[in-house]
Design a protein around this motif. Structure first.
Motif, mmCIF file in Angstrom:
data_model
loop_
_atom_site.group_PDB
_atom_site.id
_atom_site.type_symbol
_atom_site.label_atom_id
_atom_site.label_comp_id
_atom_site.label_asym_id
_atom_site.label_seq_id
_atom_site.Cartn_x
_atom_site.Cartn_y
_atom_site.Cartn_z
ATOM 1 N N LEU A 1 7.954 12.323 0.715
ATOM 2 C CA LEU A 1 8.813 11.958 1.835
ATOM 3 C C LEU A 1 8.011 11.697 3.112
ATOM 4 C CD1 LEU A 1 11.849 14.340 1.315
ATOM 5 C CD2 LEU A 1 11.768 11.876 0.987
ATOM 6 N N VAL A 2 6.976 12.490 3.358
ATOM 7 C CA VAL A 2 6.143 12.283 4.541
ATOM 8 C C VAL A 2 5.439 10.932 4.453
ATOM 9 C CG1 VAL A 2 4.057 13.093 5.720
ATOM 10 C CG2 VAL A 2 5.841 14.713 5.098
ATOM 11 N N GLY A 3 4.896 10.624 3.294
ATOM 12 C CA GLY A 3 4.234 9.338 3.101
ATOM 13 C C GLY A 3 5.192 8.169 3.250
ATOM 14 N N TRP A 4 6.360 8.297 2.670
ATOM 15 C CA TRP A 4 7.356 7.223 2.724
ATOM 16 C C TRP A 4 7.809 6.966 4.160
ATOM 17 C CZ3 TRP A 4 8.461 3.636 -0.624
ATOM 18 C CH2 TRP A 4 9.618 2.898 -0.475
ATOM 19 N N TRP A 5 8.113 8.034 4.908
ATOM 20 C CA TRP A 5 8.553 7.866 6.292
ATOM 21 C C TRP A 5 7.416 7.373 7.179
ATOM 22 C CZ3 TRP A 5 13.196 7.062 7.798
ATOM 23 C CH2 TRP A 5 14.271 7.600 7.091
ATOM 24 N N GLY A 6 6.185 7.760 6.869
ATOM 25 C CA GLY A 6 5.044 7.262 7.631
ATOM 26 C C GLY A 6 4.878 5.765 7.476
ATOM 27 N N VAL A 7 4.985 5.285 6.258
ATOM 28 C CA VAL A 7 4.878 3.847 6.003
ATOM 29 C C VAL A 7 6.059 3.113 6.635
ATOM 30 C CG1 VAL A 7 4.937 2.086 4.185
ATOM 31 C CG2 VAL A 7 3.485 4.094 3.934
ATOM 32 N N PHE A 8 7.235 3.682 6.541
ATOM 33 C CA PHE A 8 8.417 3.059 7.144
ATOM 34 C C PHE A 8 8.256 2.931 8.654
ATOM 35 C CE2 PHE A 8 12.631 3.390 9.110
ATOM 36 C CZ PHE A 8 13.234 2.272 8.559
ATOM 37 N N GLN B 1 2.620 13.788 -9.947
ATOM 38 C CA GLN B 1 3.633 14.830 -9.849
ATOM 39 C C GLN B 1 3.323 15.809 -8.725
ATOM 40 O OE1 GLN B 1 4.058 16.497 -13.761
ATOM 41 N NE2 GLN B 1 4.963 14.643 -14.594
ATOM 42 N N ARG B 2 3.054 15.256 -7.549
ATOM 43 C CA ARG B 2 2.842 16.082 -6.362
ATOM 44 C C ARG B 2 4.200 16.501 -5.808
ATOM 45 N NH1 ARG B 2 -2.658 17.293 -5.852
ATOM 46 N NH2 ARG B 2 -3.755 15.516 -6.722
ATOM 47 N N GLY B 3 4.177 17.239 -4.739
ATOM 48 C CA GLY B 3 5.411 17.753 -4.153
ATOM 49 C C GLY B 3 6.265 16.668 -3.525
ATOM 50 N N GLY C 1 0.827 -1.207 0.000
ATOM 51 C CA GLY C 1 0.000 0.000 0.000
ATOM 52 C C GLY C 1 0.859 1.254 0.000
ATOM 53 N N GLY C 2 1.928 1.236 0.781
ATOM 54 C CA GLY C 2 2.858 2.371 0.792
ATOM 55 C C GLY C 2 3.548 2.564 -0.537
ATOM 56 N N LEU C 3 3.929 1.460 -1.174
ATOM 57 C CA LEU C 3 4.542 1.570 -2.502
ATOM 58 C C LEU C 3 3.550 2.090 -3.534
ATOM 59 C CD1 LEU C 3 6.660 -1.709 -2.599
ATOM 60 C CD2 LEU C 3 7.492 0.634 -2.388
ATOM 61 N N LEU C 4 2.299 1.656 -3.444
ATOM 62 C CA LEU C 4 1.270 2.148 -4.350
ATOM 63 C C LEU C 4 1.025 3.637 -4.140
ATOM 64 C CD1 LEU C 4 -0.904 1.637 -6.489
ATOM 65 C CD2 LEU C 4 -2.469 1.069 -4.615
ATOM 66 N N ALA C 5 0.951 4.058 -2.881
ATOM 67 C CA ALA C 5 0.753 5.480 -2.591
ATOM 68 C C ALA C 5 1.925 6.308 -3.107
ATOM 69 C CB ALA C 5 0.571 5.681 -1.094
ATOM 70 N N THR C 6 3.140 5.795 -2.946
ATOM 71 C CA THR C 6 4.316 6.488 -3.460
ATOM 72 C C THR C 6 4.257 6.601 -4.975
ATOM 73 O OG1 THR C 6 5.619 5.640 -1.624
ATOM 74 C CG2 THR C 6 6.832 6.456 -3.521
ATOM 75 N N TRP C 7 3.852 5.542 -5.630
ATOM 76 C CA TRP C 7 3.739 5.570 -7.088
ATOM 77 C C TRP C 7 2.693 6.586 -7.533
ATOM 78 C CZ3 TRP C 7 -0.288 4.215 -10.420
ATOM 79 C CH2 TRP C 7 0.059 4.184 -11.762
ATOM 80 N N LEU C 8 1.576 6.651 -6.815
ATOM 81 C CA LEU C 8 0.531 7.615 -7.163
ATOM 82 C C LEU C 8 1.010 9.055 -6.991
ATOM 83 C CD1 LEU C 8 -2.675 5.962 -5.678
ATOM 84 C CD2 LEU C 8 -2.117 6.299 -8.088
ATOM 85 N N VAL C 9 1.776 9.307 -5.926
ATOM 86 C CA VAL C 9 2.321 10.652 -5.723
ATOM 87 C C VAL C 9 3.268 11.004 -6.862
ATOM 88 C CG1 VAL C 9 3.823 12.035 -4.237
ATOM 89 C CG2 VAL C 9 1.980 10.690 -3.241
ATOM 90 N N LEU C 10 4.107 10.054 -7.271
ATOM 91 C CA LEU C 10 5.026 10.307 -8.383
ATOM 92 C C LEU C 10 4.278 10.483 -9.692
ATOM 93 C CD1 LEU C 10 7.888 7.772 -7.598
ATOM 94 C CD2 LEU C 10 7.998 10.254 -7.464
#
Length: 54
Positions: free
Chosen positions: A26-33, A19-21, A7-16
């Motif tokens: 980074l906030v999403g990635w560290w939250g999932v981590f 083309q969000r900030g 789910g975290g990888l999917l959310a990261t892909w969607l942000v990329l």
């Protein structure tokens, strides 16, 4: 836990893809981590408390 990781990888892909900030990424990635690290530490310590061995 696998669902949380994917789910975290999917959310990261969607942000990329959208083309969000970079900050949101980074906030999403560290939250999932942090969530995965917390669940992993809980899983390891609860298994040791039950007397299980690996």
């Amino acid at each position: 836990m696998d669902t949380l990781i994917f789910g975290g990888l999917l959310a990261t892909w969607l942000v990329l893809y959208r083309q969000r900030g970079r900050t949101l990424l980074l906030v999403g990635w560290w939250g999932v981590f942090a969530a995965v690290a917390g669940l992993l530490s809980h899983h390891i310590t609860s298994s040791l408390a039950l007397g299980l061995s690996y």
